[in-house]
Design a protein around this motif. Sequence first.
Motif, PDB file in Angstrom:
ATOM      1  N   GLU A   1       0.817   4.224  -2.806  1.00  0.00           N
ATOM      2  CA  GLU A   1       0.535   5.606  -2.408  1.00  0.00           C
ATOM      3  C   GLU A   1       1.669   6.537  -2.821  1.00  0.00           C
ATOM      4  O   GLU A   1       1.445   7.656  -3.269  1.00  0.00           O
ATOM      5  CB  GLU A   1       0.325   5.671  -0.891  1.00  0.00           C
ATOM      6  N   HIS A   2       2.901   6.052  -2.659  1.00  0.00           N
ATOM      7  CA  HIS A   2       4.081   6.852  -3.004  1.00  0.00           C
ATOM      8  C   HIS A   2       4.038   7.288  -4.468  1.00  0.00           C
ATOM      9  O   HIS A   2       4.165   8.472  -4.783  1.00  0.00           O
ATOM     10  CB  HIS A   2       5.338   6.026  -2.719  1.00  0.00           C
TER      11      HIS A   2
ATOM     12  N   GLU B   1       0.815  -1.217   0.000  1.00  0.00           N
ATOM     13  CA  GLU B   1       0.000   0.000   0.000  1.00  0.00           C
ATOM     14  C   GLU B   1       0.846   1.264   0.000  1.00  0.00           C
ATOM     15  O   GLU B   1       0.544   2.230  -0.701  1.00  0.00           O
ATOM     16  CB  GLU B   1      -0.920  -0.011   1.229  1.00  0.00           C
ATOM     17  N   HIS B   2       1.931   1.253   0.780  1.00  0.00           N
ATOM     18  CA  HIS B   2       2.755   2.467   0.857  1.00  0.00           C
ATOM     19  C   HIS B   2       3.486   2.735  -0.465  1.00  0.00           C
ATOM     20  O   HIS B   2       3.745   3.888  -0.817  1.00  0.00           O
ATOM     21  CB  HIS B   2       3.761   2.368   2.008  1.00  0.00           C
TER      22      HIS B   2
END
Length: 208
Positions: A64-65, A60-61
């Motif tokens: 998102e990045h 997820e990160h």
Amino acid sequence: MNELSNKTRVILIGGSSHVGKSTLGQSLAARLGWSYRSTDKLARHPGHPWVGANRNAIPEHVAEHYGTLSVDALFVDVLSHYEKNVLPQVEIIVHSHASDLSTECLILEGSALWPEFVGNLVSENGVKAIWLTASDQLFSYRIFSESNFYNVSEDKKHLIQKFLDRTLLYNKRMREKVEHLGFICIDVESVSVADELLKKCMEVIQVW
């Protein structure tokens, strides 16, 4: 080896993601009988935004990045990461291998070896450096192939395209910096096979 090569103890190989640094670095280390390291192992940063062999979904990160930052912001962010988290370790590693004759000679490669960041290291005795570059078309081909770009959802394509655009921007700015600083840059497409690239690199850094 000649007299010059005996003084060279560290070779740095820089360049953007997917240009072929690790392949060249490992081949050069094997040819010279030196040790090999990649800066990728020194500090964590959001990796490529597609599913690889070691995971089933994009974290997820990572999504998102790449999904929230502009291409320029992605470029600035990764350079900041390299300077703050990777460069201090690179400096320690390079100084150790360049000055301590009891250590193995070293090939160190990675995108973290930004020309301005390692300029002072390259000016020291025992350290040489080259940067690899390629055309936008080659980067696109390699990244699209590895990411299975044409067979993923539109959302994932967007993330992959952002990664590619950051890669192309990095390569463009890197070439400008290398030229400005007077360092060595080799176009990997100037040779037809890997062995020719290896030979060319050994020639330009005068290590035999």
